[in-house]
Design an enzyme around this catalytic site. Sequence first.
Site, PDB file in Angstrom:
ATOM      1  N   ASP A 156      25.499  38.452  31.285  1.00 31.61           N
ATOM      2  CA  ASP A 156      24.900  37.704  30.174  1.00 31.61           C
ATOM      3  C   ASP A 156      23.892  36.643  30.619  1.00 31.61           C
ATOM      4  O   ASP A 156      23.572  35.734  29.864  1.00 31.61           O
ATOM      5  CB  ASP A 156      26.003  37.062  29.310  1.00 31.61           C
ATOM      6  CG  ASP A 156      26.872  36.104  30.105  1.00 31.61           C
ATOM      7  OD1 ASP A 156      26.723  36.019  31.338  1.00 31.61           O
ATOM      8  OD2 ASP A 156      27.716  35.424  29.494  1.00 31.61           O
ATOM      9  N   ASP A 182      29.889  39.637  33.370  1.00 32.22           N
ATOM     10  CA  ASP A 182      29.554  39.705  31.946  1.00 32.22           C
ATOM     11  C   ASP A 182      28.120  40.171  31.685  1.00 32.22           C
ATOM     12  O   ASP A 182      27.797  40.552  30.562  1.00 32.22           O
ATOM     13  CB  ASP A 182      29.736  38.318  31.290  1.00 32.22           C
ATOM     14  CG  ASP A 182      31.141  37.782  31.469  1.00 32.22           C
ATOM     15  OD1 ASP A 182      32.071  38.587  31.648  1.00 32.22           O
ATOM     16  OD2 ASP A 182      31.312  36.549  31.440  1.00 32.22           O
ATOM     17  N   GLY A 191      33.905  32.151  37.813  1.00 28.48           N
ATOM     18  CA  GLY A 191      34.787  33.297  38.074  1.00 28.48           C
ATOM     19  C   GLY A 191      34.212  34.186  39.161  1.00 28.48           C
ATOM     20  O   GLY A 191      33.000  34.300  39.296  1.00 28.48           O
ATOM     21  N   MET A 209      36.582  42.340  28.984  1.00 25.16           N
ATOM     22  CA  MET A 209      35.980  41.014  29.160  1.00 25.16           C
ATOM     23  C   MET A 209      34.508  41.014  28.758  1.00 25.16           C
ATOM     24  O   MET A 209      33.972  42.041  28.346  1.00 25.16           O
ATOM     25  CB  MET A 209      36.126  40.576  30.618  1.00 25.16           C
ATOM     26  CG  MET A 209      37.498  40.066  30.967  1.00 25.16           C
ATOM     27  SD  MET A 209      37.523  39.455  32.664  1.00 25.16           S
ATOM     28  CE  MET A 209      39.085  38.583  32.678  1.00 25.16           C
ATOM     29  N   THR A 248      27.718  37.427  37.578  1.00 26.45           N
ATOM     30  CA  THR A 248      28.795  37.490  36.588  1.00 26.45           C
ATOM     31  C   THR A 248      29.036  38.940  36.200  1.00 26.45           C
ATOM     32  O   THR A 248      28.087  39.720  36.087  1.00 26.45           O
ATOM     33  CB  THR A 248      28.505  36.684  35.296  1.00 26.45           C
ATOM     34  OG1 THR A 248      29.509  36.990  34.329  1.00 26.45           O
ATOM     35  CG2 THR A 248      27.154  36.985  34.686  1.00 26.45           C
ATOM     36  N   ARG A 275      42.547  13.282  37.660  1.00 23.14           N
ATOM     37  CA  ARG A 275      43.825  12.766  37.150  1.00 23.14           C
ATOM     38  C   ARG A 275      43.786  11.242  37.108  1.00 23.14           C
ATOM     39  O   ARG A 275      43.484  10.596  38.106  1.00 23.14           O
ATOM     40  CB  ARG A 275      44.887  13.218  38.143  1.00 23.14           C
ATOM     41  CG  ARG A 275      46.235  13.598  37.732  1.00 23.14           C
ATOM     42  CD  ARG A 275      46.674  14.088  36.572  1.00 23.14           C
ATOM     43  NE  ARG A 275      47.978  14.723  36.620  1.00 23.14           N
ATOM     44  CZ  ARG A 275      48.295  15.580  35.723  1.00 23.14           C
ATOM     45  NH1 ARG A 275      47.445  15.948  34.800  1.00 23.14           N
ATOM     46  NH2 ARG A 275      49.499  16.106  35.724  1.00 23.14           N
ATOM     47  N   GLU A 287      36.299  41.093  24.249  1.00 21.38           N
ATOM     48  CA  GLU A 287      37.144  39.915  23.972  1.00 21.38           C
ATOM     49  C   GLU A 287      36.481  38.943  22.992  1.00 21.38           C
ATOM     50  O   GLU A 287      37.163  38.197  22.291  1.00 21.38           O
ATOM     51  CB  GLU A 287      37.492  39.187  25.281  1.00 21.38           C
ATOM     52  CG  GLU A 287      36.287  38.648  26.030  1.00 21.38           C
ATOM     53  CD  GLU A 287      36.622  37.948  27.336  1.00 21.38           C
ATOM     54  OE1 GLU A 287      37.796  37.874  27.718  1.00 21.38           O
ATOM     55  OE2 GLU A 287      35.665  37.479  27.994  1.00 21.38           O
ATOM     56  N   ASP A 334      25.973  31.319  34.396  1.00 22.23           N
ATOM     57  CA  ASP A 334      25.179  30.325  33.678  1.00 22.23           C
ATOM     58  C   ASP A 334      25.644  28.886  33.959  1.00 22.23           C
ATOM     59  O   ASP A 334      24.829  28.006  34.244  1.00 22.23           O
ATOM     60  CB  ASP A 334      25.225  30.637  32.173  1.00 22.23           C
ATOM     61  CG  ASP A 334      24.487  29.578  31.395  1.00 22.23           C
ATOM     62  OD1 ASP A 334      23.365  29.231  31.798  1.00 22.23           O
ATOM     63  OD2 ASP A 334      25.040  29.080  30.395  1.00 22.23           O
ATOM     64  N   GLY A 335      26.967  28.671  33.919  1.00 18.87           N
ATOM     65  CA  GLY A 335      27.499  27.327  34.150  1.00 18.87           C
ATOM     66  C   GLY A 335      27.125  26.821  35.537  1.00 18.87           C
ATOM     67  O   GLY A 335      26.607  25.700  35.699  1.00 18.87           O
ATOM     68  N   ARG A 372      37.544  42.173  37.352  1.00 21.00           N
ATOM     69  CA  ARG A 372      36.845  41.310  38.306  1.00 21.00           C
ATOM     70  C   ARG A 372      37.153  41.678  39.750  1.00 21.00           C
ATOM     71  O   ARG A 372      36.562  41.110  40.676  1.00 21.00           O
ATOM     72  CB  ARG A 372      37.244  39.857  38.060  1.00 21.00           C
ATOM     73  CG  ARG A 372      36.752  39.279  36.757  1.00 21.00           C
ATOM     74  CD  ARG A 372      36.031  37.975  36.962  1.00 21.00           C
ATOM     75  NE  ARG A 372      36.866  36.968  37.573  1.00 21.00           N
ATOM     76  CZ  ARG A 372      37.373  35.920  36.924  1.00 21.00           C
ATOM     77  NH1 ARG A 372      37.132  35.752  35.643  1.00 21.00           N
ATOM     78  NH2 ARG A 372      38.086  35.034  37.561  1.00 21.00           N
ATOM     79  N   ARG A 427      33.044  37.671  27.628  1.00 25.13           N
ATOM     80  CA  ARG A 427      32.819  36.449  26.831  1.00 25.13           C
ATOM     81  C   ARG A 427      32.071  36.755  25.545  1.00 25.13           C
ATOM     82  O   ARG A 427      32.521  37.610  24.805  1.00 25.13           O
ATOM     83  CB  ARG A 427      32.140  35.369  27.684  1.00 25.13           C
ATOM     84  CG  ARG A 427      33.083  34.836  28.760  1.00 25.13           C
ATOM     85  CD  ARG A 427      32.650  33.556  29.377  1.00 25.13           C
ATOM     86  NE  ARG A 427      32.786  32.432  28.472  1.00 25.13           N
ATOM     87  CZ  ARG A 427      33.933  31.814  28.173  1.00 25.13           C
ATOM     88  NH1 ARG A 427      35.061  32.205  28.733  1.00 25.13           N
ATOM     89  NH2 ARG A 427      33.965  30.805  27.357  1.00 25.13           N
TER      90      ARG A 427
END
Length: 382
Positions: free
Chosen positions: A164, A162, A10, A204, A160, A105, A257, A138-139, A309, A206
């Site tokens: 976090d 967040d 994000g 927000m 982020t 796909r 959230e 993190d991802g 954001r 997470r």
Amino acid sequence: MRIAISTGGGDAPGLNAVIRAVVLSAHQRGWQCLGIRRGYDGLYRRGGRFTFAYAKPYGGQDRRRGEPRGGLMHLGPDQVRGITHLGGTILGTTNRGNPFHWPTRMPDGSTKEIDRSDELVEAFREHQLDALVAIGGDGSLTIAHDLWKKGIPVVGVPKTIDNDVVGTEATFGFDTAVSTATDALDKLHTTAESHDRVMVVELMGRYAGWIALHSGLSGSADVILIPEIPFDIDKVCEKIRARELAGRNFSIVVVAEGARPADGRVALLEAAKTGSVERLGGIASQVAAAITEKTGKETRSLVLGHLQRGGSPTTFDRLLALRFGSAAVRAIAEGDFGSVVVYTPPTVSRRPISDIMGKQKLVPLDSGIILTARNLGVSFGD
Ligand code: F6P
């Protein structure tokens, strides 16, 4: 030296400031920069060929007009002029672009995750890139670490709203999100008070309560519900009734959230599926309905959502982002790959990405901010 820059996950206010700092710091050393469009998507071939995005200077309303969505983008001082204060990312981003689990796909219409990381490593070499600055949460940092394991010289930059990411006192974007949320709470106070209502605001973050806690306290919320402290709705209603008895006929309830009742689950908008993680949301309307039922108070709920954001990064976030960007280039100059720049006040330092990935920085229960809020009479619903 040719440095690739990618922004993944994000977006967060301050991404453009990092890009600018990397590009200008690299330019000072006589190095070149290339931006990868939309996470790592820009490194993949289209119709058997690599594509390059239109590299006109950013800025103004027409900044994306005529530009292909994918490809690489040459980034020099001209392309990063005047972007420090702009939200979003000039490179575009995606939270569905994990090269190790690329959603693809299938001929039967289904979507399957395919490992396309070898293709990415090959593209990196074909473009004669020497280093990658991976800006993400993190991802994205876990992906960066896995790419480093495959031989790509990576330096990570934590991002982020967040807040976090472990190992760093702050991520850029957080301060801006908190400021937006606090501003919203200030505005809600007047309408709540005028109507003698309870307003429940979903923020927000997470699985972490940083945004809710910081903005809730700064924005004078009466109740703050965070994931780290599962709540009891009866305790929330007790606080609202106590305020009524004291002649305060309105209340502001901030709910993260990821907050959940002690006897319930996290509210989800969408379960995790191929190529994407679960989407949190819906807790504010549940809390609002329960408050109306139990207290009879007129209650309204709202979800602040992606407004958190957007917008121009605060001064704090700009500075942090600029410091992170230039620190990433210093890390490259020193050959310190597989590392991530972190804010360890008063300095920006580095840690191995492996130290921080796959972990979440939650609000500690002995946090001074929680203590301050409790001392001020704020309820956490516990
Ligand atoms: O991680 C940033 C964040 O804004 C979270 O706070 C939120 O849960 C999530 O991203 C929303 O993601 P999306 O933009 O995919 O809806």
